[in-house]
Design a protein around this motif. Sequence first.
Motif, PDB file in Angstrom:
ATOM      1  N   THR A  57      -3.667  -7.058  11.187  1.00  0.00           N
ATOM      2  CA  THR A  57      -3.327  -8.285  10.447  1.00  0.00           C
ATOM      3  C   THR A  57      -1.921  -8.801  10.805  1.00  0.00           C
ATOM      4  OG1 THR A  57      -2.319  -7.086   8.611  1.00  0.00           O
ATOM      5  CG2 THR A  57      -4.681  -7.482   8.439  1.00  0.00           C
ATOM      6  N   HIS A  58      -1.132  -7.994  11.532  1.00  0.00           N
ATOM      7  CA  HIS A  58       0.268  -8.368  11.779  1.00  0.00           C
ATOM      8  C   HIS A  58       0.390  -9.732  12.456  1.00  0.00           C
ATOM      9  CE1 HIS A  58       1.874  -3.918  11.748  1.00  0.00           C
ATOM     10  NE2 HIS A  58       1.307  -4.280  10.624  1.00  0.00           N
ATOM     11  N   PHE A  59      -0.429  -9.923  13.514  1.00  0.00           N
ATOM     12  CA  PHE A  59      -0.292 -11.140  14.319  1.00  0.00           C
ATOM     13  C   PHE A  59      -0.493 -12.407  13.483  1.00  0.00           C
ATOM     14  CE2 PHE A  59      -2.367 -14.405  16.998  1.00  0.00           C
ATOM     15  CZ  PHE A  59      -1.263 -14.747  17.766  1.00  0.00           C
ATOM     16  N   GLY A 101       0.839  -1.202   0.000  1.00  0.00           N
ATOM     17  CA  GLY A 101       0.000   0.000   0.000  1.00  0.00           C
ATOM     18  C   GLY A 101       0.870   1.246   0.000  1.00  0.00           C
ATOM     19  N   TYR A 102       0.856   1.966   1.127  1.00  0.00           N
ATOM     20  CA  TYR A 102       1.664   3.185   1.226  1.00  0.00           C
ATOM     21  C   TYR A 102       3.131   2.866   1.543  1.00  0.00           C
ATOM     22  CZ  TYR A 102       3.692   7.199   3.633  1.00  0.00           C
ATOM     23  OH  TYR A 102       4.559   8.174   4.062  1.00  0.00           O
ATOM     24  N   TRP A 103       3.357   1.983   2.571  1.00  0.00           N
ATOM     25  CA  TRP A 103       4.720   1.771   3.049  1.00  0.00           C
ATOM     26  C   TRP A 103       5.417   0.614   2.326  1.00  0.00           C
ATOM     27  CZ3 TRP A 103       7.910   4.935   5.092  1.00  0.00           C
ATOM     28  CH2 TRP A 103       9.021   4.506   5.800  1.00  0.00           C
ATOM     29  N   GLY A 104       4.640  -0.377   1.880  1.00  0.00           N
ATOM     30  CA  GLY A 104       5.216  -1.550   1.213  1.00  0.00           C
ATOM     31  C   GLY A 104       6.199  -1.213   0.085  1.00  0.00           C
ATOM     32  N   VAL A 138       8.427  -7.214  10.778  1.00  0.00           N
ATOM     33  CA  VAL A 138       7.034  -6.800  10.960  1.00  0.00           C
ATOM     34  C   VAL A 138       6.971  -5.287  11.150  1.00  0.00           C
ATOM     35  CG1 VAL A 138       4.920  -7.174  12.298  1.00  0.00           C
ATOM     36  CG2 VAL A 138       6.614  -8.985  12.145  1.00  0.00           C
ATOM     37  N   GLU A 139       6.002  -4.673  10.510  1.00  0.00           N
ATOM     38  CA  GLU A 139       5.839  -3.226  10.648  1.00  0.00           C
ATOM     39  C   GLU A 139       5.506  -2.823  12.081  1.00  0.00           C
ATOM     40  OE1 GLU A 139       6.531  -0.514   9.366  1.00  0.00           O
ATOM     41  OE2 GLU A 139       7.468  -1.679   7.798  1.00  0.00           O
ATOM     42  N   LYS A 140       5.738  -1.579  12.383  1.00  0.00           N
ATOM     43  CA  LYS A 140       5.321  -1.025  13.673  1.00  0.00           C
ATOM     44  C   LYS A 140       3.848  -0.665  13.577  1.00  0.00           C
ATOM     45  CE  LYS A 140       4.494   3.225  12.215  1.00  0.00           C
ATOM     46  NZ  LYS A 140       3.150   3.738  12.192  1.00  0.00           N
ATOM     47  N   PRO A 141       3.079  -0.667  14.638  1.00  0.00           N
ATOM     48  CA  PRO A 141       3.405  -1.336  15.887  1.00  0.00           C
ATOM     49  C   PRO A 141       3.317  -2.844  15.693  1.00  0.00           C
ATOM     50  CG  PRO A 141       1.177  -0.421  15.966  1.00  0.00           C
ATOM     51  CD  PRO A 141       1.757  -0.026  14.651  1.00  0.00           C
ATOM     52  N   CYS A 151       2.884  -9.878  -2.206  1.00  0.00           N
ATOM     53  CA  CYS A 151       1.456 -10.210  -2.106  1.00  0.00           C
ATOM     54  C   CYS A 151       0.677  -8.983  -1.657  1.00  0.00           C
ATOM     55  CB  CYS A 151       1.286 -11.323  -1.078  1.00  0.00           C
ATOM     56  SG  CYS A 151      -0.410 -11.491  -0.522  1.00  0.00           S
ATOM     57  N   ASP A 152      -0.418  -8.733  -2.299  1.00  0.00           N
ATOM     58  CA  ASP A 152      -1.377  -7.740  -1.801  1.00  0.00           C
ATOM     59  C   ASP A 152      -2.759  -8.204  -2.228  1.00  0.00           C
ATOM     60  OD1 ASP A 152      -1.024  -4.482  -0.851  1.00  0.00           O
ATOM     61  OD2 ASP A 152      -3.002  -5.211  -1.469  1.00  0.00           O
ATOM     62  N   ARG A 153      -3.725  -7.949  -1.358  1.00  0.00           N
ATOM     63  CA  ARG A 153      -5.095  -8.347  -1.685  1.00  0.00           C
ATOM     64  C   ARG A 153      -5.657  -7.549  -2.843  1.00  0.00           C
ATOM     65  NH1 ARG A 153      -7.934  -8.885   4.117  1.00  0.00           N
ATOM     66  NH2 ARG A 153      -7.433 -11.075   4.450  1.00  0.00           N
ATOM     67  N   HIS A 208      11.145  -0.380  13.532  1.00  0.00           N
ATOM     68  CA  HIS A 208      11.241   0.883  14.266  1.00  0.00           C
ATOM     69  C   HIS A 208      12.249   1.743  13.495  1.00  0.00           C
ATOM     70  CE1 HIS A 208       9.828  -1.197  18.251  1.00  0.00           C
ATOM     71  NE2 HIS A 208       8.820  -0.873  17.463  1.00  0.00           N
ATOM     72  N   THR A 209      11.781   2.206  12.360  1.00  0.00           N
ATOM     73  CA  THR A 209      12.656   2.816  11.345  1.00  0.00           C
ATOM     74  C   THR A 209      13.574   3.915  11.900  1.00  0.00           C
ATOM     75  OG1 THR A 209      10.636   2.652  10.021  1.00  0.00           O
ATOM     76  CG2 THR A 209      12.565   3.567   8.934  1.00  0.00           C
ATOM     77  N   PHE A 210      13.011   4.758  12.790  1.00  0.00           N
ATOM     78  CA  PHE A 210      13.792   5.923  13.230  1.00  0.00           C
ATOM     79  C   PHE A 210      15.086   5.555  13.959  1.00  0.00           C
ATOM     80  CE2 PHE A 210      10.056   8.456  12.298  1.00  0.00           C
ATOM     81  CZ  PHE A 210      10.658   9.579  11.771  1.00  0.00           C
TER      82      PHE A 210
HETATM   83  N1  LIG Z   1       7.888   2.435   9.602  1.00  0.00           N
HETATM   84  C1  LIG Z   1       7.256   3.475   9.164  1.00  0.00           C
HETATM   85  O1  LIG Z   1       7.740   4.601   9.153  1.00  0.00           O
HETATM   86  C2  LIG Z   1       5.857   3.276   8.627  1.00  0.00           C
HETATM   87  C3  LIG Z   1       5.262   4.242   7.807  1.00  0.00           C
HETATM   88  C4  LIG Z   1       3.980   4.005   7.335  1.00  0.00           C
HETATM   89  C5  LIG Z   1       3.293   2.838   7.684  1.00  0.00           C
HETATM   90  N2  LIG Z   1       3.909   1.934   8.492  1.00  0.00           N
HETATM   91  C6  LIG Z   1       3.218   0.693   8.889  1.00  0.00           C
HETATM   92  O2  LIG Z   1       3.075  -0.139   7.751  1.00  0.00           O
HETATM   93  C7  LIG Z   1       1.891  -0.896   7.823  1.00  0.00           C
HETATM   94  C8  LIG Z   1       1.066  -0.649   6.556  1.00  0.00           C
HETATM   95  O3  LIG Z   1       0.734   0.715   6.513  1.00  0.00           O
HETATM   96  P1  LIG Z   1       0.326   1.409   5.135  1.00  0.00           P
HETATM   97  O4  LIG Z   1       0.223   2.861   5.448  1.00  0.00           O
HETATM   98  O5  LIG Z   1       1.219   0.972   4.042  1.00  0.00           O
HETATM   99  O6  LIG Z   1      -1.146   0.820   4.932  1.00  0.00           O
HETATM  100  P2  LIG Z   1      -1.970   0.743   3.561  1.00  0.00           P
HETATM  101  O7  LIG Z   1      -3.381   0.540   3.968  1.00  0.00           O
HETATM  102  O8  LIG Z   1      -1.613   1.874   2.664  1.00  0.00           O
HETATM  103  O9  LIG Z   1      -1.422  -0.589   2.867  1.00  0.00           O
HETATM  104  C9  LIG Z   1      -1.646  -1.856   3.387  1.00  0.00           C
HETATM  105  C10 LIG Z   1      -1.752  -2.837   2.191  1.00  0.00           C
HETATM  106  O10 LIG Z   1      -1.883  -4.160   2.724  1.00  0.00           O
HETATM  107  C11 LIG Z   1      -2.824  -4.874   1.916  1.00  0.00           C
HETATM  108  N3  LIG Z   1      -3.366  -5.961   2.749  1.00  0.00           N
HETATM  109  C12 LIG Z   1      -4.103  -5.868   3.875  1.00  0.00           C
HETATM  110  N4  LIG Z   1      -4.340  -7.082   4.405  1.00  0.00           N
HETATM  111  C13 LIG Z   1      -3.733  -7.976   3.592  1.00  0.00           C
HETATM  112  C14 LIG Z   1      -3.604  -9.383   3.613  1.00  0.00           C
HETATM  113  N5  LIG Z   1      -4.138 -10.129   4.595  1.00  0.00           N
HETATM  114  N6  LIG Z   1      -2.917  -9.968   2.603  1.00  0.00           N
HETATM  115  C15 LIG Z   1      -2.366  -9.232   1.623  1.00  0.00           C
HETATM  116  N7  LIG Z   1      -2.444  -7.893   1.555  1.00  0.00           N
HETATM  117  C16 LIG Z   1      -3.112  -7.272   2.529  1.00  0.00           C
HETATM  118  C17 LIG Z   1      -3.850  -3.844   1.508  1.00  0.00           C
HETATM  119  O11 LIG Z   1      -4.524  -4.230   0.322  1.00  0.00           O
HETATM  120  C18 LIG Z   1      -2.971  -2.609   1.307  1.00  0.00           C
HETATM  121  O12 LIG Z   1      -2.544  -2.461  -0.039  1.00  0.00           O
HETATM  122  C19 LIG Z   1       1.190  -0.449   9.104  1.00  0.00           C
HETATM  123  O13 LIG Z   1       1.505  -1.346  10.136  1.00  0.00           O
HETATM  124  C20 LIG Z   1       1.813   0.906   9.416  1.00  0.00           C
HETATM  125  O14 LIG Z   1       1.830   1.224  10.804  1.00  0.00           O
HETATM  126  C21 LIG Z   1       5.168   2.128   8.962  1.00  0.00           C
END
Ligand SMILES: NC(=O)c1ccc[n+]([C@@H]2O[C@H](COP(=O)([O-])OP(=O)(O)OC[C@H]3O[C@@H](n4cnc5c(N)ncnc54)[C@H](O)[C@@H]3O)[C@@H](O)[C@H]2O)c1
Length: 333
Positions: free
Chosen positions: A75-77, A10-13, A92-95, A32-34, A121-123
Amino acid sequence: MIQLGVIGYGYWGPNIVRNLHNLDGCQVAAVCDRSPAALTRVRQAYPDVAVTTEASELLTSPKIDAIAVVTPVWTHFDLAKAALENGKHVFVEKPFTSTTQQAEELIELGIRNNLRIMVDHTFLFSGAVRKIRQLVDEGILGGLYYYDSTRVNLGLFQHDVSVIWDLAPHDLSIMDFLIQEKPEAVIATGESHLNGVTDVAFMTIYFPGNTIAHVNVNWLSPVKVRTTLLGGRKKMLVWNDLEPDEKIKVYDKGAQVSNMDGRHELLVSYRSGDMWAPRVEQAEALKVELQYFLECVTKGDTPHNDGVAGARVVKILEAADQSLQARGRAIEL
Ligand SMILES: NC(=O)c1ccc[n+]([C@@H]2O[C@H](COP(=O)([O-])OP(=O)(O)OC[C@H]3O[C@@H](n4cnc5c(N)ncnc54)[C@H](O)[C@@H]3O)[C@@H](O)[C@H]2O)c1
């Protein structure tokens, strides 16, 4: 060559995939993404990388050594658990998880299966935080009086987590890294104004002795602020992460009580000396962190940002929720 599967684009992937793609010693085997739209973006950027909407394909693939979980918090767990059960290391992403109980279960599973867990914990891998840690470790700041962070901006509104679970993990992990003491209690206050999710929050964290931390997180701020003050007995520091250069300024400022004979004669002397801006490494934090993940996987080392560190952050987040619901009652940790 470590083969990685990334779940969530999504955003961070995309930042995870880009960095892994550019690192030596690993290969992104599949993403993988849904969402099929997300997978179209993967195909456009990385035509050679396999894509799927089914996480189970990555989780059970014998080709894959490690899984990066970059999906929403709730979904992390399940994803990390399935990865560990299938013999894969996890990033695993935070938190880390939604509850400390889940975190503990994953930690236990990692130990049992001899697999590494790293929480993003990127920072902790940014030049600024590494420099501040060095200043703390070398005793330059002196014993810490306080950590006071403002992390505010307009949006990005999340629908599944509050601003505390979205933004505060950054500060809580930095605090954990810098203060290195077990916090004793948390107070949190906040309100929701738009979609029923807390969007403005103020947290206070008590440490043993008289070190105190305050974290202000807000999705309804007209301006973006990323400023942290650290007050030490010897020096004080301002870290403005939005500054392109001179992110950290160390001030030789302080106050000292020179006479305590009776309240009316209290004499405070102030020190106001030089300010200096130490050099801060510019490398992308996520790149440094992912490199470290690969090293830990290869050597079998336990990262400092492991599941246990992730659990410490989740514990404070849980306590903050409890305190917030009770309008700021102190929750002992
Ligand atoms: N470390 C950082 O600085 C930082 C920055 C932003 C986000 N994050 C973390 O990253 C994680 C994702 O955040 P985001 O902003 O990218 O969210 P997002 O909603 O933009 O993206 C999540 C993606 O996961 C997909 N998805 C959800 N469940 C799924 C599953 N079971 N199987 C496959 N794909 C699945 C969704 O379709 C979506 O594209 C969060 O835990 C967030 O806290 C961390």
